[in-house]
Design an enzyme around this catalytic site. Structure first.
Site, short mmCIF file in Angstrom:
data_model
loop_
_atom_site.label_atom_id
_atom_site.label_comp_id
_atom_site.label_asym_id
_atom_site.label_seq_id
_atom_site.Cartn_x
_atom_site.Cartn_y
_atom_site.Cartn_z
N ARG A 21 3.16 -62.14 -33.83
CA ARG A 21 3.44 -61.34 -32.64
C ARG A 21 2.14 -60.76 -32.10
O ARG A 21 1.28 -60.36 -32.87
CB ARG A 21 4.41 -60.21 -32.99
N LYS B 32 13.20 -53.39 -41.21
CA LYS B 32 14.44 -53.14 -40.45
C LYS B 32 15.03 -54.44 -39.90
O LYS B 32 16.22 -54.67 -39.99
CB LYS B 32 14.17 -52.22 -39.24
N ARG C 50 13.47 -43.72 -30.68
CA ARG C 50 12.11 -43.63 -31.23
C ARG C 50 11.42 -42.34 -30.82
O ARG C 50 10.29 -42.11 -31.23
CB ARG C 50 11.29 -44.80 -30.70
N ARG D 269 2.38 -60.60 -41.16
CA ARG D 269 3.72 -60.94 -40.68
C ARG D 269 3.71 -62.07 -39.66
O ARG D 269 2.88 -62.11 -38.76
CB ARG D 269 4.38 -59.71 -40.04
N ARG E 117 0.23 -48.83 -33.55
CA ARG E 117 1.69 -48.72 -33.71
C ARG E 117 2.04 -47.75 -34.83
O ARG E 117 2.98 -46.98 -34.71
CB ARG E 117 2.29 -50.10 -34.01
P1 AMP Z 1 9.80 -53.38 -32.45
O1 AMP Z 1 10.16 -54.81 -32.34
O2 AMP Z 1 11.00 -52.51 -32.72
O3 AMP Z 1 8.67 -53.13 -33.41
O4 AMP Z 1 9.28 -52.93 -30.99
C1 AMP Z 1 8.14 -53.51 -30.42
C2 AMP Z 1 7.59 -52.63 -29.32
O5 AMP Z 1 8.58 -52.45 -28.29
C3 AMP Z 1 7.21 -51.21 -29.74
O6 AMP Z 1 5.92 -51.14 -30.31
C4 AMP Z 1 7.29 -50.48 -28.39
O7 AMP Z 1 6.17 -50.76 -27.58
C5 AMP Z 1 8.51 -51.13 -27.74
N1 AMP Z 1 9.76 -50.42 -28.07
C6 AMP Z 1 10.82 -50.91 -28.78
N2 AMP Z 1 11.80 -50.00 -28.87
C7 AMP Z 1 11.35 -48.89 -28.22
C8 AMP Z 1 11.89 -47.60 -27.97
N3 AMP Z 1 13.10 -47.23 -28.46
N4 AMP Z 1 11.14 -46.72 -27.26
C9 AMP Z 1 9.93 -47.07 -26.77
N5 AMP Z 1 9.36 -48.26 -26.97
C10 AMP Z 1 10.06 -49.19 -27.69
#
Ligand code: AMP
Length: 216
Positions: A160, A13, A88, A127, A171
């Site tokens: 990360r 994404k 989410r 990654r 995750r």
């Molecule tokens: P991402 O970079 O999108 O993979 O997000 C990294 C982390 O941020 C996720 O594993 C969640 O802990 C948190 N996070 C990001 N977006 C959301 C969301 N819409 N709702 C809840 N947690 C989020």
């Protein structure tokens, strides 16, 4: 145009989001990036979010909805925006519909990135990401030209915290348990556009453009 990118961690994404905002000229609203920035700045939101993120869990809906609600009111969102990583949960999806409706807006399409689990684990465990501009790399398949340095901006390329193996597994489980139902929510409304997210960056980009054609 208002649309969302939806898919498990590692589905690509973030990479596609960068190309899309450039071509479409609308902002990318990445909740993951917003939270990482809040952590960097040491804000109260960042402090609360960090605990959940480092365990691979979702940040509570109330915090996320508030974050997005204030962001979409910013002037740069007036011509539309692309959501990345939000909603989410079904509760977030319902809250989003509600906040858009109040402004006379609606979500045009949800592009779902389809990638199988084995492929995701391989992608996530290797990654790397530039902590300055967010460009993604992979230890084996797409390393930066100079180890540890971003090809695009020269920033530091890191792993990360939440891409470490134990957290990756959580995750993916979180995605299946809490996030996958969001797909059913949008499918039932005919707003879900499934896209095969395995292939070259260009191929996947073309599939997305075709998918959102109906969202303009
Ligand atoms: P991402 O970079 O999108 O993979 O997000 C990294 C982390 O941020 C996720 O594993 C969640 O802990 C948190 N996070 C990001 N977006 C959301 C969301 N819409 N709702 C809840 N947690 C989020």
């Amino acid at each position: 145009m208002i649309f969302a990118l939806f898919g498990p961690p590692g589905s690509g994404k973030g990479t596609q989001a960068k190309v899309l905002v450039e071509k479409l000229g609308i902002p990318q609203l990445s909740t993951g990036d917003m939270l990482r920035e809040a952590i960097k700045q040491g804000t109260p939101l960042g402090t609360q979010a960090k605990e959940f993120m480092n365990k691979g869990q979702l940040v509570p809906d109330s915090l996320m909805v508030g974050l997005i609600e204030s962001r979409i009111k910013a002037p740069d969102c007036a011509k539309g925006f692309m959501l990345d990583g939000f909603p989410r949960t079904v509760a977030q999806a319902e809250a989003l519909d509600q906040m858009l409706k109040v402004q006379g807006l609606s979500l045009g399409a949800v592009v779902s990135f389809v990638v199988d689990r084995q492929e995701l684990i391989g992608r996530l465990s290797g990654r790397l990401v530039c902590s300055q501009c967010g460009t993604s790399y992979h230890e084996q398949t797409k390393p930066p030209h100079k180890a540890g340095i971003c090809d695009v901006c020269g920033g530091p390329v890191i792993k990360r915290e939440d891409d470490k193996p134990a957290v990756v597994a959580t995750r993916l489980e979180t995605f299946l348990a809490s996030t996958k139902p969001v797909e059913d929510f949008y499918r039932a409304q005919g707003r879900l556009k499934e896209v095969n997210a395995v292939g070259s960056e260009k191929e996947i980009f073309q599939r997305i453009v075709t998918a959102i054609g109906g969202a303009r």
